[in-house]
Structure formats: structure tokens, C-alpha cells
Motif scaffolding. Structure first.
Motif, PDB file in Angstrom:
ATOM      1  N   ARG A 182     -57.291  -4.777 -39.327  1.00 23.43           N
ATOM      2  CA  ARG A 182     -58.659  -4.418 -39.724  1.00 23.43           C
ATOM      3  C   ARG A 182     -58.927  -2.941 -39.499  1.00 23.43           C
ATOM      4  N   ALA A 183     -58.394  -2.402 -38.408  1.00 24.95           N
ATOM      5  CA  ALA A 183     -58.599  -0.984 -38.104  1.00 24.95           C
ATOM      6  C   ALA A 183     -57.945  -0.091 -39.144  1.00 24.95           C
ATOM      7  N   ARG A 184     -56.863  -0.554 -39.738  1.00 24.19           N
ATOM      8  CA  ARG A 184     -56.162   0.255 -40.744  1.00 24.19           C
ATOM      9  C   ARG A 184     -56.978   0.418 -42.025  1.00 24.19           C
ATOM     10  N   THR A 185     -57.981  -0.429 -42.215  1.00 24.97           N
ATOM     11  CA  THR A 185     -58.816  -0.319 -43.412  1.00 24.97           C
ATOM     12  C   THR A 185     -60.225   0.163 -43.089  1.00 24.97           C
ATOM     13  N   ALA A 186     -60.508   0.375 -41.816  1.00 29.01           N
ATOM     14  CA  ALA A 186     -61.845   0.818 -41.398  1.00 29.01           C
ATOM     15  C   ALA A 186     -61.866   2.327 -41.217  1.00 29.01           C
ATOM     16  N   THR A 187     -63.039   2.910 -41.437  1.00 33.05           N
ATOM     17  CA  THR A 187     -63.217   4.347 -41.225  1.00 33.05           C
ATOM     18  C   THR A 187     -64.594   4.600 -40.629  1.00 33.05           C
ATOM     19  N   GLY A 188     -64.777   5.805 -40.126  1.00 35.12           N
ATOM     20  CA  GLY A 188     -66.094   6.216 -39.649  1.00 35.12           C
ATOM     21  C   GLY A 188     -66.599   5.365 -38.495  1.00 35.12           C
ATOM     22  N   GLU A 189     -67.892   5.060 -38.540  1.00 35.06           N
ATOM     23  CA  GLU A 189     -68.512   4.318 -37.449  1.00 35.06           C
ATOM     24  C   GLU A 189     -67.954   2.908 -37.320  1.00 35.06           C
ATOM     25  N   ASN A 190     -67.566   2.291 -38.429  1.00 35.09           N
ATOM     26  CA  ASN A 190     -66.972   0.958 -38.356  1.00 35.09           C
ATOM     27  C   ASN A 190     -65.681   0.984 -37.543  1.00 35.09           C
ATOM     28  N   PHE A 191     -64.849   1.983 -37.797  1.00 36.05           N
ATOM     29  CA  PHE A 191     -63.629   2.118 -37.012  1.00 36.05           C
ATOM     30  C   PHE A 191     -63.967   2.400 -35.552  1.00 36.05           C
ATOM     31  N   ASP A 192     -64.906   3.304 -35.312  1.00 34.90           N
ATOM     32  CA  ASP A 192     -65.246   3.680 -33.940  1.00 34.90           C
ATOM     33  C   ASP A 192     -65.695   2.476 -33.120  1.00 34.90           C
ATOM     34  N   ARG A 193     -66.516   1.603 -33.719  1.00 35.41           N
ATOM     35  CA  ARG A 193     -66.974   0.415 -32.989  1.00 35.41           C
ATOM     36  C   ARG A 193     -65.819  -0.532 -32.688  1.00 35.41           C
ATOM     37  N   LEU A 194     -64.970  -0.767 -33.688  1.00 31.89           N
ATOM     38  CA  LEU A 194     -63.816  -1.650 -33.487  1.00 31.89           C
ATOM     39  C   LEU A 194     -62.862  -1.060 -32.454  1.00 31.89           C
ATOM     40  N   PHE A 195     -62.626   0.222 -32.566  1.00 30.00           N
ATOM     41  CA  PHE A 195     -61.701   0.916 -31.681  1.00 30.00           C
ATOM     42  C   PHE A 195     -62.178   0.901 -30.233  1.00 30.00           C
ATOM     43  N   THR A 196     -63.423   1.331 -30.018  1.00 31.31           N
ATOM     44  CA  THR A 196     -63.914   1.432 -28.638  1.00 31.31           C
ATOM     45  C   THR A 196     -64.067   0.057 -27.990  1.00 31.31           C
ATOM     46  N   GLY A 197     -64.510  -0.934 -28.752  1.00 30.99           N
ATOM     47  CA  GLY A 197     -64.647  -2.285 -28.195  1.00 30.99           C
ATOM     48  C   GLY A 197     -63.300  -2.871 -27.798  1.00 30.99           C
ATOM     49  N   SER A 198     -62.307  -2.705 -28.659  1.00 30.17           N
ATOM     50  CA  SER A 198     -60.976  -3.258 -28.381  1.00 30.17           C
ATOM     51  C   SER A 198     -60.302  -2.538 -27.226  1.00 30.17           C
ATOM     52  N   LEU A 199     -60.408  -1.208 -27.195  1.00 27.24           N
ATOM     53  CA  LEU A 199     -59.774  -0.445 -26.118  1.00 27.24           C
ATOM     54  C   LEU A 199     -60.468  -0.677 -24.785  1.00 27.24           C
ATOM     55  N   ARG A 200     -61.779  -0.896 -24.820  1.00 26.67           N
ATOM     56  CA  ARG A 200     -62.473  -1.176 -23.563  1.00 26.67           C
ATOM     57  C   ARG A 200     -62.003  -2.514 -22.992  1.00 26.67           C
ATOM     58  N   ALA A 201     -61.885  -3.540 -23.854  1.00 23.46           N
ATOM     59  CA  ALA A 201     -61.404  -4.853 -23.396  1.00 23.46           C
ATOM     60  C   ALA A 201     -59.991  -4.730 -22.825  1.00 23.46           C
TER      61      ALA A 201
END
Length: 199
Positions: free
Chosen positions: A122-141
Motif C-alpha cells: 500500500r505504501a508503494r502506491t501512496a504519496t503525500g499525507e496518505n503515505f505519511d500517515r501510513l508510514f508514521t503509524g506503522s513505524l511507531r507500532a
């Protein structure tokens, strides 16, 4: 309530390491009895779990330079990536010292806190704020779980080098969580509960 939740989560992490050490994901016998003498089942289970967790996290971090919407997210990812590469080097070296072969007992498993392959897709197709939310949530977990596993290794492991590395990784994860939570990502939730969807 927060303290009770923390204690329960710490117990979950300890139980996970103990379960991995004695159940189906147990490590293989060491090939060098002298080298492995200081390493108990918790030490090797911890190493064999944190290594694939860090490798999965690396897949996500590598996407940030091209897909992050905010420069500070990309900058955090760059620094986190460097730390992760160093951490993986230390973990792999220690696994070699333990005498336990790198048989990848968790291959194909999505352990608690691990970045899933679906998340990476999913991250490979996301950009901008959508990517940032997915990225930060996953890395925090990921960081929260690694920190708890390291705390369990410190109390239940027996190899001094493994316990020292666990302590260093635990401190690093705590600092990274603090910086991650300060990143300007709109709509992100760091409390561990899901935000209601906007209508």
C-alpha cells in the motif's frame, strides 16, 4: 489505566519471547557449544525476531524519500534508516556469535508490531499525507514493539552482549518514538486507538 496497559503489554512481549523460545518458532541448536554457552533460548529468540522485524521496517523506510509528503518525515526516515542499518549489522553479528544458524524461523509470519507486506504494498502506491500517515503509524507500532521486546530480553536473557545491545536499541527506539510523535502529520493518531473516519 495507562500503567496497567503498559504492564500488560510488557507481559505480552515477555510471553511472546518465551513462547517463541520453546514452541514452533524455537531457534535451531547452536553449532558451536562454546560460543553459544552464554546465550539462552530468550537471547536467540529475541535476535531471530528483531532481525526480521527490522528488515520489514527497512522496506517501508526505503520508500520515504520518494513518497513522503512532508520534508521532516523524509528527514526522520533518512536518519531512522541509518540507525536501522547499524542496528541490523549489530544484531546479525551477535546472531553469528551465538552460534545459531540464520534459519529464518519467522519467515512468512506477521508478528505483533511487524510491518506487514500488505502495508509495504500500500505504501508503494501512496504519496503525500496518505503515505505519511501510513508510514508514521506503522513505524511507531514497530518501534513500540521492539522497545518492549528489548525490555523483555534485558530481564530474561542471559548473554551480556545481547542484553547490552537490547538496552541500547530500547533507548534508541524511545528517542525515535518521541521524534516521530512530533512530526507534523495531519490526521495522525499516536494514542493507540483508531480515529473516527471523517464524514
Amino acid at each position: 489505566m495507562q500503567l496497567r496497559r503498559y504492564v500488560l503489554t510488557r507481559r505480552t512481549a515477555a510471553a511472546l519471547l518465551l513462547g517463541l523460545a520453546v514452541a514452533g518458532c524455537a531457534s535451531r541448536p547452536a553449532t558451536d557449544g562454546t560460543a553459544s554457552a552464554a546465550f539462552n533460548d530468550t537471547d536467540t529468540a529475541w535476535l531471530q525476531l528483531v532481525i526480521p522485524m527490522d528488515e520489514r521496517a527497512s522496506l517501508l523506510i526505503d520508500l520515504a524519500p520518494a513518497r513522503a509528503g512532508h520534508a521532516t518525515v523524509a528527514a526522520w526516515a533518512e536518519e531512522a534508516g541509518r540507525r536501522l542499518r547499524d542496528e541490523l549489522g549489530d544484531l546479525r553479528e551477535l546472531l553469528e556469535v551465538s552460534g545459531v544458524p540464520d534459519t529464518r524461523p519467522h519467515e512468512g509470519h506477521d508478528m505483533p508490531g511487524m510491518v506487514t507486506l500488505d502495508t509495504v504494498r500500500r505504501a508503494r502506491t501512496a504519496t503525500g499525507e496518505n503515505f505519511d500517515r501510513l508510514f508514521t503509524g506503522s513505524l511507531r507500532a514497530h518501534l513500540v514493539q521492539v522497545r518492549m521486546l528489548c525490555a523483555s530480553e534485558r530481564t530474561s536473557g542471559s548473554a551480556e552482549r545481547a542484553q547490552d545491545l537490547a538496552a541500547a536499541i530500547e533507548r534508541s527506539a524511545a528517542r525515535q518514538i518521541t521524534r516521530l510523535d512530533a512530526l507534523p502529520v495531519p490526521g495522525r493518531n499516536t494514542s493507540g486507538t483508531r480515529r473516527p473516519a471523517r464524514t
